[in-house]
Design a protein around this motif. Structure first.
Motif, PDB file in Angstrom:
ATOM      1  N   VAL A   1       0.832  -1.201   0.000  1.00 28.50           N
ATOM      2  CA  VAL A   1       0.000   0.000   0.000  1.00 28.50           C
ATOM      3  C   VAL A   1       0.870   1.255   0.000  1.00 28.50           C
ATOM      4  CG1 VAL A   1      -1.806   1.258   1.232  1.00 28.50           C
ATOM      5  CG2 VAL A   1      -1.833  -1.240   1.216  1.00 28.50           C
ATOM      6  N   LYS A   2       1.982   1.224   0.755  1.00 27.24           N
ATOM      7  CA  LYS A   2       2.859   2.392   0.851  1.00 27.24           C
ATOM      8  C   LYS A   2       3.500   2.748  -0.486  1.00 27.24           C
ATOM      9  CE  LYS A   2       4.078   1.843   5.731  1.00 27.24           C
ATOM     10  NZ  LYS A   2       5.183   1.624   6.711  1.00 27.24           N
ATOM     11  N   SER A   3       3.564   1.792  -1.415  1.00 22.49           N
ATOM     12  CA  SER A   3       4.229   2.049  -2.698  1.00 22.49           C
ATOM     13  C   SER A   3       3.304   2.671  -3.742  1.00 22.49           C
ATOM     14  CB  SER A   3       4.809   0.741  -3.252  1.00 22.49           C
ATOM     15  OG  SER A   3       3.761  -0.098  -3.769  1.00 22.49           O
ATOM     16  N   ILE A   4       2.001   2.681  -3.476  1.00 24.78           N
ATOM     17  CA  ILE A   4       1.038   3.203  -4.456  1.00 24.78           C
ATOM     18  C   ILE A   4       1.002   4.721  -4.363  1.00 24.78           C
ATOM     19  CG2 ILE A   4      -1.381   3.230  -5.177  1.00 24.78           C
ATOM     20  CD1 ILE A   4      -1.620   0.390  -4.036  1.00 24.78           C
ATOM     21  N   THR A   5       1.285   5.382  -5.464  1.00 23.49           N
ATOM     22  CA  THR A   5       1.377   6.837  -5.492  1.00 23.49           C
ATOM     23  C   THR A   5       0.130   7.470  -6.086  1.00 23.49           C
ATOM     24  OG1 THR A   5       2.344   6.908  -7.716  1.00 23.49           O
ATOM     25  CG2 THR A   5       3.869   6.612  -5.840  1.00 23.49           C
ATOM     26  N   ARG A   6       0.055   8.775  -5.944  1.00 28.06           N
ATOM     27  CA  ARG A   6      -1.061   9.513  -6.539  1.00 28.06           C
ATOM     28  C   ARG A   6      -1.072   9.334  -8.056  1.00 28.06           C
ATOM     29  NH1 ARG A   6      -3.936  13.764  -4.345  1.00 28.06           N
ATOM     30  NH2 ARG A   6      -5.103  15.072  -5.792  1.00 28.06           N
TER      31      ARG A   6
ATOM     32  N   ASN B   1     -15.719   7.575 -11.606  1.00 28.41           N
ATOM     33  CA  ASN B   1     -15.997   8.398 -10.422  1.00 28.41           C
ATOM     34  C   ASN B   1     -16.400   7.543  -9.228  1.00 28.41           C
ATOM     35  OD1 ASN B   1     -15.379  10.814 -11.625  1.00 28.41           O
ATOM     36  ND2 ASN B   1     -17.487  11.375 -12.097  1.00 28.41           N
ATOM     37  N   ARG B   2     -17.175   6.484  -9.489  1.00 24.98           N
ATOM     38  CA  ARG B   2     -17.577   5.598  -8.396  1.00 24.98           C
ATOM     39  C   ARG B   2     -16.357   4.867  -7.833  1.00 24.98           C
ATOM     40  NH1 ARG B   2     -20.803   8.563  -9.536  1.00 24.98           N
ATOM     41  NH2 ARG B   2     -23.004   8.250 -10.117  1.00 24.98           N
ATOM     42  N   LEU B   3     -15.482   4.408  -8.715  1.00 22.13           N
ATOM     43  CA  LEU B   3     -14.259   3.739  -8.284  1.00 22.13           C
ATOM     44  C   LEU B   3     -13.381   4.702  -7.490  1.00 22.13           C
ATOM     45  CD1 LEU B   3     -12.183   1.415  -8.305  1.00 22.13           C
ATOM     46  CD2 LEU B   3     -11.379   2.298 -10.515  1.00 22.13           C
ATOM     47  N   GLN B   4     -13.255   5.919  -7.983  1.00 25.05           N
ATOM     48  CA  GLN B   4     -12.437   6.907  -7.277  1.00 25.05           C
ATOM     49  C   GLN B   4     -12.970   7.150  -5.872  1.00 25.05           C
ATOM     50  OE1 GLN B   4     -11.500  10.488  -9.476  1.00 25.05           O
ATOM     51  NE2 GLN B   4     -11.430  11.709  -7.605  1.00 25.05           N
ATOM     52  N   GLY B   5     -14.288   7.216  -5.737  1.00 24.81           N
ATOM     53  CA  GLY B   5     -14.882   7.426  -4.420  1.00 24.81           C
ATOM     54  C   GLY B   5     -14.523   6.322  -3.440  1.00 24.81           C
ATOM     55  N   VAL B   6     -14.557   5.073  -3.925  1.00 23.63           N
ATOM     56  CA  VAL B   6     -14.213   3.944  -3.051  1.00 23.63           C
ATOM     57  C   VAL B   6     -12.726   3.979  -2.703  1.00 23.63           C
ATOM     58  CG1 VAL B   6     -14.235   1.444  -2.780  1.00 23.63           C
ATOM     59  CG2 VAL B   6     -16.016   2.546  -4.132  1.00 23.63           C
ATOM     60  N   LEU B   7     -11.884   4.254  -3.683  1.00 27.21           N
ATOM     61  CA  LEU B   7     -10.441   4.284  -3.429  1.00 27.21           C
ATOM     62  C   LEU B   7     -10.052   5.408  -2.473  1.00 27.21           C
ATOM     63  CD1 LEU B   7      -8.975   3.532  -6.982  1.00 27.21           C
ATOM     64  CD2 LEU B   7      -9.167   1.976  -5.029  1.00 27.21           C
ATOM     65  N   VAL B   8     -10.683   6.555  -2.615  1.00 22.29           N
ATOM     66  CA  VAL B   8     -10.407   7.666  -1.686  1.00 22.29           C
ATOM     67  C   VAL B   8     -10.695   7.235  -0.258  1.00 22.29           C
ATOM     68  CG1 VAL B   8     -11.226   9.932  -0.914  1.00 22.29           C
ATOM     69  CG2 VAL B   8     -10.699   9.553  -3.331  1.00 22.29           C
TER      70      VAL B   8
ATOM     71  N   ILE C   1      -1.541   2.354   8.350  1.00 23.97           N
ATOM     72  CA  ILE C   1      -0.871   1.613   7.281  1.00 23.97           C
ATOM     73  C   ILE C   1       0.005   2.557   6.454  1.00 23.97           C
ATOM     74  CG2 ILE C   1      -1.249   0.246   5.186  1.00 23.97           C
ATOM     75  CD1 ILE C   1      -3.849  -0.770   6.488  1.00 23.97           C
ATOM     76  N   ILE C   2      -0.505   3.770   6.231  1.00 23.97           N
ATOM     77  CA  ILE C   2       0.251   4.823   5.550  1.00 23.97           C
ATOM     78  C   ILE C   2       0.126   6.100   6.358  1.00 23.97           C
ATOM     79  CG2 ILE C   2       0.068   3.874   3.205  1.00 23.97           C
ATOM     80  CD1 ILE C   2      -2.361   5.622   2.732  1.00 23.97           C
ATOM     81  N   ASP C   3       1.034   7.034   6.109  1.00 24.39           N
ATOM     82  CA  ASP C   3       0.990   8.288   6.863  1.00 24.39           C
ATOM     83  C   ASP C   3      -0.110   9.213   6.362  1.00 24.39           C
ATOM     84  OD1 ASP C   3       3.122   7.520   8.475  1.00 24.39           O
ATOM     85  OD2 ASP C   3       4.607   8.287   7.051  1.00 24.39           O
ATOM     86  N   ALA C   4      -0.307   9.241   5.052  1.00 20.58           N
ATOM     87  CA  ALA C   4      -1.324  10.114   4.468  1.00 20.58           C
ATOM     88  C   ALA C   4      -1.797   9.514   3.158  1.00 20.58           C
ATOM     89  CB  ALA C   4      -0.773  11.508   4.236  1.00 20.58           C
ATOM     90  N   SER C   5      -3.041   9.776   2.807  1.00 23.54           N
ATOM     91  CA  SER C   5      -3.600   9.218   1.573  1.00 23.54           C
ATOM     92  C   SER C   5      -3.029   9.919   0.354  1.00 23.54           C
ATOM     93  CB  SER C   5      -5.124   9.365   1.576  1.00 23.54           C
ATOM     94  OG  SER C   5      -5.653   9.066   0.293  1.00 23.54           O
ATOM     95  N   PRO C   6      -2.548   9.184  -0.647  1.00 20.90           N
ATOM     96  CA  PRO C   6      -2.061   9.804  -1.878  1.00 20.90           C
ATOM     97  C   PRO C   6      -3.202  10.363  -2.739  1.00 20.90           C
ATOM     98  CG  PRO C   6      -2.032   7.419  -2.089  1.00 20.90           C
ATOM     99  CD  PRO C   6      -2.383   7.718  -0.662  1.00 20.90           C
ATOM    100  N   LEU C   7      -4.444  10.030  -2.388  1.00 25.65           N
ATOM    101  CA  LEU C   7      -5.588  10.503  -3.175  1.00 25.65           C
ATOM    102  C   LEU C   7      -6.261  11.718  -2.558  1.00 25.65           C
ATOM    103  CD1 LEU C   7      -5.152   7.501  -4.096  1.00 25.65           C
ATOM    104  CD2 LEU C   7      -7.578   7.443  -4.618  1.00 25.65           C
ATOM    105  N   ALA C   8      -5.710  12.244  -1.479  1.00 23.98           N
ATOM    106  CA  ALA C   8      -6.341  13.379  -0.787  1.00 23.98           C
ATOM    107  C   ALA C   8      -6.502  14.563  -1.739  1.00 23.98           C
ATOM    108  CB  ALA C   8      -5.497  13.792   0.416  1.00 23.98           C
ATOM    109  N   GLY C   9      -7.725  15.112  -1.769  1.00 24.01           N
ATOM    110  CA  GLY C   9      -7.993  16.291  -2.586  1.00 24.01           C
ATOM    111  C   GLY C   9      -8.182  16.018  -4.061  1.00 24.01           C
ATOM    112  N   MET C  10      -8.209  14.766  -4.475  1.00 21.03           N
ATOM    113  CA  MET C  10      -8.386  14.442  -5.892  1.00 21.03           C
ATOM    114  C   MET C  10      -9.819  14.736  -6.329  1.00 21.03           C
ATOM    115  SD  MET C  10      -7.756  10.782  -7.857  1.00 21.03           S
ATOM    116  CE  MET C  10      -6.008  10.750  -7.479  1.00 21.03           C
TER     117      MET C  10
END
Length: 408
Positions: A138-143, A162-169, A180-189
Motif C-alpha cells: 500500500v505504501k508504494s502506491i502513489t497519486r 468516479n464511483r471507483l475513485q470514491g471507493v479508493l479515496v 498503514i500509511i501516513d497520508a492518503s495519496p488521493l487526498a484532494g483528488m
C-alpha cells in the motif's frame, strides 16, 4: 458426523451464543445475532492449556475451505508447529507491510461490509484496481498510479471511474486512519464531470417494457427473476439494490419493511404492497423456493444470494434495442420514472419522497415522525391504476403464473 452446508444454514440464533462440533476440534459458533464463525480448539506440546484459533466467518470461509485450513493446522501440530503462532506471525507481517489485497480485506471486514452498497463498491475495486495492485504494498502506491488507473477506467466509463475513485479515496483514508500509511495519496483528488441523468420512460416505452418483461415473452430472453425484479422497481420506486435484497421476513401482510441496515439513508422504510406488486413478489417466491431472498440469483454456486444490480443493468443494456426502445435506460431510471408519474398524478412531494425513502430535511426531519403509511398506500394505488391504464389492463390481476427458470 461432519457438518454440511444444509445443516449449517439450518442453525438458528438463540438467546445465548453456542457452538456446534464438526470434527477434530473444529466448531462453528452461532451468535445471538445469527453471525456464524469457525473456531478450532486444540492443545499443543506439553502445555495442556486449551488453545483456540479462528478461521473466519461463514459463508465467507466456506465449509470446504475451512476443512482445508483445519487439515493444515492438524498437520502443523503433528510437525511440532503451533498453528496459532503461525497465524499470529502472518498477521504481524501483514500489519507491518500490507499489500493492496490485504488493505481491501481489512477495509471489507472493518467498514465496507457494513455499507448497504458494499457488494457493488467492492466489485468496482476487484474489477478495476485489484488486477494491477493486488500484490503492491500500500505504501508504494502513489497519486500518479491512482490517476493513471482511474483515467483508464474513465475512457471506458466516466461514471464508473468516479464511483471507483470514491471507493479508493475512502480506502486510502481508511489506510491512513489505521496507520498503514501516513497520508492518503488521493487526498484532494477531484472527480470527473458527469452529465446528470434525466431519463424517464414514456407511457409507450413503459408499455413496451412491460410486454418484454412478460414471462411468456421468449423474444426477450433473460433470467425470469430479473424480469420480475425490474417490474418490482417500477411498481415500488425503491432503489434497485433494496429491491434485489428483499427477504421473506421483511414482508408482513400488505407492507414490505426495508430495515435501516439496508437503506442508503440508514432509516427504515415501509413500502405498501399493492396487488400488482404482490403478484410480482409471489411469482418471484415461486422461483426462489425456500431461499430467504425473493429475487434469488441463479449463479450462487450452491449458496443463497440475491441478484446484483449490475446483472439487471447488463440485461437491459443487451436487450433494450431488441425491445424496440431506442434510448438506453438503467434500473434506477425506473425509480425516477415512478417519481415523475407520482407528480403527474398530483401526489404531494412530501408523500412521494417518503415513498422513495428520502429523508425529510431540516426541522421537518427532526419533528415530523408521521409514518405516512396511509398516504403512501393511496399514492401507490393511484400509480398502479395509472399503470393498468397504460398497459390496457382493466383491473388488477392476482393470478400467479409460474415462470420458467431461464438464464441469459
Amino acid at each position: 458426523m461432519s457438518l454440511t452446508d444444509l445443516a449449517i444454514k439450518k442453525l438458528k440464533p438463540e438467546e445465548k451464543r453456542y457452538e456446534v462440533s464438526d470434527r477434530g476440534g473444529l466448531f462453528i459458533r452461532i451468535s445471538p445475532t445469527g453471525h456464524k464463525s469457525w473456531i478450532f480448539r486444540y492443545r499443543f506440546g506439553s502445555d495442556k492449556k486449551p488453545r483456540r484459533l479462528t478461521f473466519g466467518d461463514y459463508p465467507t470461509v466456506s465449509l470446504a475451505r475451512v476443512h482445508e485450513l483445519h487439515a493444515k493446522a492438524l498437520q502443523d501440530i503433528d510437525k511440532g508447529i503451533d498453528p496459532g503462532a503461525v497465524v499470529q506471525e502472518q498477521k504481524t507481517a501483514h500489519k507491518a507491510a500490507p499489500t493492496f489485497q490485504d488493505l481491501l480485506e481489512e477495509f471489507w471486514e472493518k467498514e465496507l461490509s457494513k455499507s448497504p452498497t458494499a457488494d457493488e463498491r467492492k466489485r468496482l475495486v476487484v474489477k478495476d484496481a485489484l488486477p494491477s495492485w493486488a500484490s503492491r504494498k500500500v505504501k508504494s502506491i502513489t497519486r500518479r498510479d491512482a490517476v493513471l488507473l482511474i483515467d483508464d477506467v474513465r475512457e471506458r466509463a466516466p461514471v464508473t471511474a468516479n464511483r471507483l475513485q470514491g471507493v479508493l479515496v475512502r480506502m486510502f483514508n481508511f489506510a491512513s486512519e489505521r496507520g498503514i500509511i501516513d497520508a492518503s495519496p488521493l487526498a484532494g483528488m477531484r472527480r470527473g464531470k458527469e452529465n446528470s441523468r434525466a431519463r424517464i420512460l414514456t407511457d409507450e416505452e413503459i408499455k413496451i417494457l412491460w410486454s418484454a418483461l412478460d414471462g411468456d415473452n421468449r423474444e426477450i430472453d433473460f433470467f425470469s427473476t430479473s424480469k420480475l425484479a425490474l417490474k418490482a422497481i417500477l411498481l415500488s420506486g425503491q432503489r434497485p439494490g433494496e429491491v434485489l435484497g428483499m427477504t421473506r421476513n421483511e414482508i408482513d401482510g400488505d407492507f414490505w419493511t426495508i430495515p435501516s441496515a439496508r437503506t442508503k439513508t440508514r432509516a427504515e422504510n415501509r413500502v405498501p404492497i399493492l396487488p400488482m406488486l404482490a403478484d410480482v413478489i409471489e411469482q418471484a417466491k415461486a422461483i426462489s423456493g425456500d431461499s430467504p431472498y425473493i429475487f434469488l440469483s441463479s449463479r450462487g454456486k450452491g449458496e443463497d444470494r440475491p441478484l446484483r444490480v449490475q446483472t439487471l443493468a447488463n440485461a437491459l443494456r443487451r436487450h433494450t434495442a431488441s425491445m424496440g426502445i431506442p434510448e438506453r435506460f438503467t434500473p434506477h431510471d425506473l425509480r425516477r420514472t415512478l417519481r415523475t408519474k407520482l407528480a403527474e398524478l398530483g401526489v404531494s412531494d412530501m408523500v412521494a419522497e417518503q415513498i422513495l425513502g428520502h429523508k425529510l430535511q431540516g426541522v421537518m426531519g427532526i419533528y415530523n415522525r408521521h409514518s405516512y403509511d396511509i398516504e403512501k398506500k393511496h399514492a401507490l394505488g393511484l400509480w398502479e391504476q395509472r399503470l393498468r391504464e397504460i398497459l390496457g389492463i382493466s383491473e388488477a390481476v392476482s393470478n400467479v403464473i409460474p415462470f420458467e427458470v431461464r438464464h441469459g
